[in-house]
Design a protein around this motif. Structure first.
Motif, mmCIF file in Angstrom:
data_model
loop_
_atom_site.group_PDB
_atom_site.id
_atom_site.type_symbol
_atom_site.label_atom_id
_atom_site.label_comp_id
_atom_site.label_asym_id
_atom_site.label_seq_id
_atom_site.Cartn_x
_atom_site.Cartn_y
_atom_site.Cartn_z
ATOM 1 N N SER A 66 0.672 -1.319 -0.188
ATOM 2 C CA SER A 66 -0.182 -0.080 0.149
ATOM 3 C C SER A 66 0.928 1.396 -0.145
ATOM 4 O O SER A 66 0.250 2.442 -0.346
ATOM 5 N N MET A 67 2.203 1.271 0.320
ATOM 6 C CA MET A 67 3.016 2.360 0.511
ATOM 7 C C MET A 67 2.846 3.259 -0.751
ATOM 8 O O MET A 67 2.914 4.694 -0.819
ATOM 9 N N GLU A 123 11.174 6.865 3.922
ATOM 10 C CA GLU A 123 11.838 6.852 5.176
ATOM 11 C C GLU A 123 11.191 7.141 6.572
ATOM 12 O O GLU A 123 11.475 6.809 7.422
ATOM 13 N N ILE A 124 9.860 7.865 6.135
ATOM 14 C CA ILE A 124 9.298 8.325 7.537
ATOM 15 C C ILE A 124 8.098 7.344 7.393
ATOM 16 O O ILE A 124 7.129 7.582 8.346
ATOM 17 N N GLU A 125 7.968 6.236 6.773
ATOM 18 C CA GLU A 125 6.905 5.304 6.998
ATOM 19 C C GLU A 125 6.884 4.715 8.348
ATOM 20 O O GLU A 125 7.906 4.318 9.008
ATOM 21 N N GLY A 126 5.616 4.555 8.825
ATOM 22 C CA GLY A 126 5.386 4.023 10.118
ATOM 23 C C GLY A 126 5.014 5.396 11.102
ATOM 24 O O GLY A 126 4.155 5.034 12.003
ATOM 25 N N ALA A 171 9.986 -0.721 7.775
ATOM 26 C CA ALA A 171 10.506 0.604 7.727
ATOM 27 C C ALA A 171 11.571 0.972 9.042
ATOM 28 O O ALA A 171 11.413 0.201 9.691
ATOM 29 N N PRO A 172 12.378 1.861 8.662
ATOM 30 C CA PRO A 172 13.451 1.985 9.839
ATOM 31 C C PRO A 172 12.874 2.619 10.680
ATOM 32 O O PRO A 172 13.307 2.239 12.042
#
Length: 217
Positions: A16-17, A42-45, A166-167
């Protein structure tokens, strides 16, 4: 002994991202911020409020706090109207096997409306509890979302495994003191180096869990 498995949603359960990125890019343009797909991954989550802060700060665009809710609303509306979402191949079968042995939870930065819609469409009656973006003030990469999930599941930290892609999600799980499996769906494996174990793809994740089940862990 393993009792619970906690999954991130976007990028772990469903592909879905790219649709989330499309929504963020469209809404960001409206307020004059130039963001890239890579910035968003990078800011996922992060929940929407923290996501707005970090994303626009990186783009060099200051956004007044009173606009956060409007930006969030527009992003959710764009995503809901345009998203193309599919479960990752094999994930439904994997969850079905796991549910016979463990309690299952979802920890995500997405809003509850989106989470409920995706769960009803693809994974009805699978998960025992959810922690969504609005359920904690400090979302990923802070430990709060995973600490809340552990509390809701009623288990000890050493009885849980987290699956993250995700990071910020990996950082959140590790700050919460949990064992974390990294799944590099949208970022290079090196970006998940804080995870205890990084697997190549979803088939590898399924095989990992099959071995755990067979071992009785």
């Amino acid at each position: 002994m393993l009792r619970s498995i906690i999954f991130d949603m976007d990028g772990v359960l469903v592909d879905s991202m790219p649709s989330h990125a499309d929504a963020w890019i469209a809404v960001s343009k409206e307020v004059g911020a130039d963001v890239s797909r890579e910035d968003i991954y990078e800011i996922e989550g992060a929940n929407h409020i923290l996501g707005i802060q970090w994303l626009f700060e990186k783009a060099g665009r200051q956004v007044e706090p009173h606009l956060y809710e409007e930006i969030k609303r527009k992003k959710v509306e764009f995503f809901s109207a345009n998203a193309s979402i599919t479960p990752f191949a094999g994930i439904a079968e994997c969850l079905s096997d796991l549910k016979r042995h463990y309690s299952l939870a979802v920890v995500t930065g997405s809003d509850r409306y989106t989470v409920n819609s995706i769960m009803e469409d693809f994974f009805p009656d699978v998960f025992d509890t959810f922690v969504c973006g609005e359920d904690v003030h400090y979302g990923k990469p802070y430990p709060d979302p995973y600490l809340k999930a552990v509390e809701l599941l009623g288990v000890r930290k050493d009885e849980c495994i987290v699956v993250e892609n995700a990071p910020m999600g990996v950082e959140s799980a590790k700050k919460a003191g949990l064992f974390c499996v990294g799944l590099p769906t949208y970022v290079p494996p090196s970006r998940l180096s804080l995870a205890d174990l990084v697997l190549h793809d979803h088939p590898a994740l399924y095989e990992y869990f099959k071995k755990l089940i067979l071992s009785g862990n």
